[in-house]
Design a protein around this motif. Structure first.
Motif, PDB file in Angstrom:
ATOM      1  N   ALA A 197      34.715  36.255  50.509  1.00  0.00           N
ATOM      2  CA  ALA A 197      34.405  36.576  49.014  1.00  0.00           C
ATOM      3  C   ALA A 197      33.456  37.380  48.910  1.00  0.00           C
ATOM      4  O   ALA A 197      33.764  38.284  48.100  1.00  0.00           O
ATOM      5  N   ILE A 198      32.255  37.348  49.643  1.00  0.00           N
ATOM      6  CA  ILE A 198      31.175  38.573  49.507  1.00  0.00           C
ATOM      7  C   ILE A 198      31.983  39.666  49.872  1.00  0.00           C
ATOM      8  O   ILE A 198      31.499  40.608  49.001  1.00  0.00           O
ATOM      9  N   MET A 199      32.600  40.116  50.749  1.00  0.00           N
ATOM     10  CA  MET A 199      32.985  41.256  51.035  1.00  0.00           C
ATOM     11  C   MET A 199      34.018  41.712  50.006  1.00  0.00           C
ATOM     12  O   MET A 199      34.191  42.947  49.843  1.00  0.00           O
ATOM     13  N   LEU A 200      34.912  41.062  49.407  1.00  0.00           N
ATOM     14  CA  LEU A 200      35.884  41.263  48.531  1.00  0.00           C
ATOM     15  C   LEU A 200      35.267  41.345  47.182  1.00  0.00           C
ATOM     16  O   LEU A 200      35.967  41.948  46.223  1.00  0.00           O
ATOM     17  N   PHE A 201      34.122  40.831  47.078  1.00  0.00           N
ATOM     18  CA  PHE A 201      33.559  40.884  45.413  1.00  0.00           C
ATOM     19  C   PHE A 201      33.379  42.254  44.906  1.00  0.00           C
ATOM     20  O   PHE A 201      33.799  42.439  43.883  1.00  0.00           O
ATOM     21  N   PRO A 202      33.034  43.276  45.670  1.00  0.00           N
ATOM     22  CA  PRO A 202      33.049  44.671  45.166  1.00  0.00           C
ATOM     23  C   PRO A 202      34.455  45.145  44.574  1.00  0.00           C
ATOM     24  O   PRO A 202      34.518  45.835  43.754  1.00  0.00           O
ATOM     25  N   ILE A 203      35.521  44.842  45.459  1.00  0.00           N
ATOM     26  CA  ILE A 203      36.790  45.036  44.921  1.00  0.00           C
ATOM     27  C   ILE A 203      37.072  44.328  43.436  1.00  0.00           C
ATOM     28  O   ILE A 203      37.686  45.113  42.477  1.00  0.00           O
ATOM     29  N   TYR A 204      36.814  43.062  43.454  1.00  0.00           N
ATOM     30  CA  TYR A 204      37.067  42.430  42.163  1.00  0.00           C
ATOM     31  C   TYR A 204      36.182  42.847  40.901  1.00  0.00           C
ATOM     32  O   TYR A 204      36.751  43.222  39.997  1.00  0.00           O
ATOM     33  N   TRP A 205      34.773  43.335  41.363  1.00  0.00           N
ATOM     34  CA  TRP A 205      34.187  44.140  40.291  1.00  0.00           C
ATOM     35  C   TRP A 205      34.555  45.425  39.806  1.00  0.00           C
ATOM     36  O   TRP A 205      34.708  45.771  38.683  1.00  0.00           O
ATOM     37  N   MET A 206      35.321  46.050  40.709  1.00  0.00           N
ATOM     38  CA  MET A 206      35.813  47.411  40.400  1.00  0.00           C
ATOM     39  C   MET A 206      37.069  47.196  39.556  1.00  0.00           C
ATOM     40  O   MET A 206      37.097  47.903  38.348  1.00  0.00           O
ATOM     41  N   ILE A 207      37.972  46.130  39.828  1.00  0.00           N
ATOM     42  CA  ILE A 207      39.084  46.023  38.865  1.00  0.00           C
ATOM     43  C   ILE A 207      38.591  45.500  37.434  1.00  0.00           C
ATOM     44  O   ILE A 207      38.908  45.837  36.461  1.00  0.00           O
ATOM     45  N   ASN A 208      37.346  44.545  37.358  1.00  0.00           N
ATOM     46  CA  ASN A 208      36.847  44.125  36.202  1.00  0.00           C
ATOM     47  C   ASN A 208      36.563  45.213  35.511  1.00  0.00           C
ATOM     48  O   ASN A 208      36.638  45.104  34.241  1.00  0.00           O
ATOM     49  N   VAL A 209      35.476  46.183  35.980  1.00  0.00           N
ATOM     50  CA  VAL A 209      34.849  47.162  35.301  1.00  0.00           C
ATOM     51  C   VAL A 209      35.839  48.140  34.678  1.00  0.00           C
ATOM     52  O   VAL A 209      35.792  48.528  33.574  1.00  0.00           O
ATOM     53  N   SER A 210      37.158  48.391  35.390  1.00  0.00           N
ATOM     54  CA  SER A 210      38.346  49.044  35.174  1.00  0.00           C
ATOM     55  C   SER A 210      38.675  48.635  33.786  1.00  0.00           C
ATOM     56  O   SER A 210      39.428  49.651  32.999  1.00  0.00           O
ATOM     57  N   LEU A 211      38.775  47.405  33.578  1.00  0.00           N
ATOM     58  CA  LEU A 211      39.373  46.703  32.454  1.00  0.00           C
ATOM     59  C   LEU A 211      38.245  46.510  31.289  1.00  0.00           C
ATOM     60  O   LEU A 211      38.676  45.785  30.156  1.00  0.00           O
ATOM     61  N   THR A 212      36.989  46.808  31.513  1.00  0.00           N
ATOM     62  CA  THR A 212      36.272  46.572  30.410  1.00  0.00           C
ATOM     63  C   THR A 212      35.824  47.484  29.308  1.00  0.00           C
ATOM     64  O   THR A 212      35.998  48.954  29.788  1.00  0.00           O
ATOM     65  N   GLN A 213      35.789  47.240  28.066  1.00  0.00           N
ATOM     66  CA  GLN A 213      35.696  48.183  27.208  1.00  0.00           C
ATOM     67  C   GLN A 213      34.272  48.935  27.179  1.00  0.00           C
ATOM     68  O   GLN A 213      33.379  48.228  27.690  1.00  0.00           O
ATOM     69  N   THR A 214      34.259  50.096  26.942  1.00  0.00           N
ATOM     70  CA  THR A 214      33.157  51.245  27.007  1.00  0.00           C
ATOM     71  C   THR A 214      31.910  50.289  26.397  1.00  0.00           C
ATOM     72  O   THR A 214      30.859  50.622  27.063  1.00  0.00           O
ATOM     73  N   GLN A 215      32.079  49.836  25.210  1.00  0.00           N
ATOM     74  CA  GLN A 215      30.946  49.420  24.585  1.00  0.00           C
ATOM     75  C   GLN A 215      30.224  47.906  25.258  1.00  0.00           C
ATOM     76  O   GLN A 215      29.074  47.556  24.757  1.00  0.00           O
ATOM     77  N   ASN A 216      30.992  47.652  26.016  1.00  0.00           N
ATOM     78  CA  ASN A 216      30.497  46.299  26.827  1.00  0.00           C
ATOM     79  C   ASN A 216      29.808  46.632  28.230  1.00  0.00           C
ATOM     80  O   ASN A 216      29.659  45.577  29.074  1.00  0.00           O
TER      81      ASN A 216
END
Length: 272
Positions: free
Chosen positions: A18-37
């Protein structure tokens, strides 16, 4: 007691995964996050109001860069295989004089920092006109992959029984025919291993790309991502969306070729 230890090891493995895969999850999360957030504190751990603007930007801006990276990756794989497989066959089966010293030189070559090699290539390419070209990037990337390929192929081919090559010689086959008809088909696992790692190195290269192709019209995806980062503007959802898309080919290749890679890497580790 054994079962408890098994559960304990499994739990530790899951946590580390989970620790090693977290950056991948966060990359996907940020890619879907609106600019103002983007600068929201605390950040959203899940994109409740996702936006696909970043992926729209990928389709609009990054497809040419992806195409160039694909050409560079495939070209580097082809050049690496053409150079490293015959060289490894010579070291493993023909055993020329000085072969051990050459293997040591290949190990030393892998220790040279990429930035030093990039500056050397820049001086050479400036004189011969290969700056800002796909061919120049293919040659530069292959200099990292070829030593690795020779070492992997050599380890694998040394495990091929000499009786096979001896039988081929008895049947009248020369060194080249033996290599092409017998050694290469047997070396499928090592070919896949070398091809995969070579493609991944070329696909993710930034040092050679920024040094040797920073001003060209045809640039790889690493430079396409870098163009989103400016002095006063960081389009993080576009950056991360591009990173997600750029990671897909590598992930697919790893999943498809994992069993061949495992066999290719461990080849030569055990001798009869």
């Amino acid at each position: 007691m054994t079962q408890k230890r098994s559960w304990w090891k499994t739990a530790v493995g899951l946590i580390l995964t989970a620790i090693m895969l977290f950056p991948i999850y966060w990359m996907i999360n940020v890619s879907l996050t609106q600019t103002q957030n983007m600068r929201k504190s605390p950040p959203d751990w899940f994109p409740f109001n996702p936006t696909f603007d970043g992926y729209v930007a990928v389709v609009r801006d990054q497809l040419p860069y992806l195409g160039v990276s694909l050409l560079v990756g495939l070209g580097t794989v082809l050049l690496t295989l053409v150079l490293s497989a015959p060289a490894a066959y010579s070291l493993a089966k023909l055993r020329p004089r000085g072969g051990g010293k050459l293997s040591f030189i290949l190990l030393i070559a892998q220790m040279i920092p990429g930035i030093i090699m990039a500056m050397g290539f820049y001086a050479i390419y400036l004189n011969i006109g290969l700056l800002n070209s796909i061919g120049g990037l293919i040659i530069a990337d292959s200099t990292i992959a070829v030593p690795f390929g020779v070492l992997i192929f050599t380890a694998f081919m040394e495990g091929i029984p000499d009786e096979l090559t001896a039988a081929a010689r008895i049947d009248g086959a020369g060194a080249w025919r033996t290599f092409r008809s017998i050694i290469l088909p047997i070396s499928r696992n090592s070919i896949v291993t070398v091809s995969l790692f070579t493609f991944l190195w070329a696909w993710s290269d930034f040092i050679f790309a920024s040094t040797l192709d920073g001003g060209g019209d045809l640039q790889p995806i690493t430079l396409g991502i870098y163009k989103y980062i400016g002095n006063n503007n960081q389009e993080w959802n576009s950056i991360m969306a591009t990173a997600v898309v750029a990671s897909i080919p590598a992930a697919i290749l790893l999943v498809v070729a994992q069993r061949y890679v495992a066999a290719g890497i461990t080849a030569g580790a055990v001798k009869d």
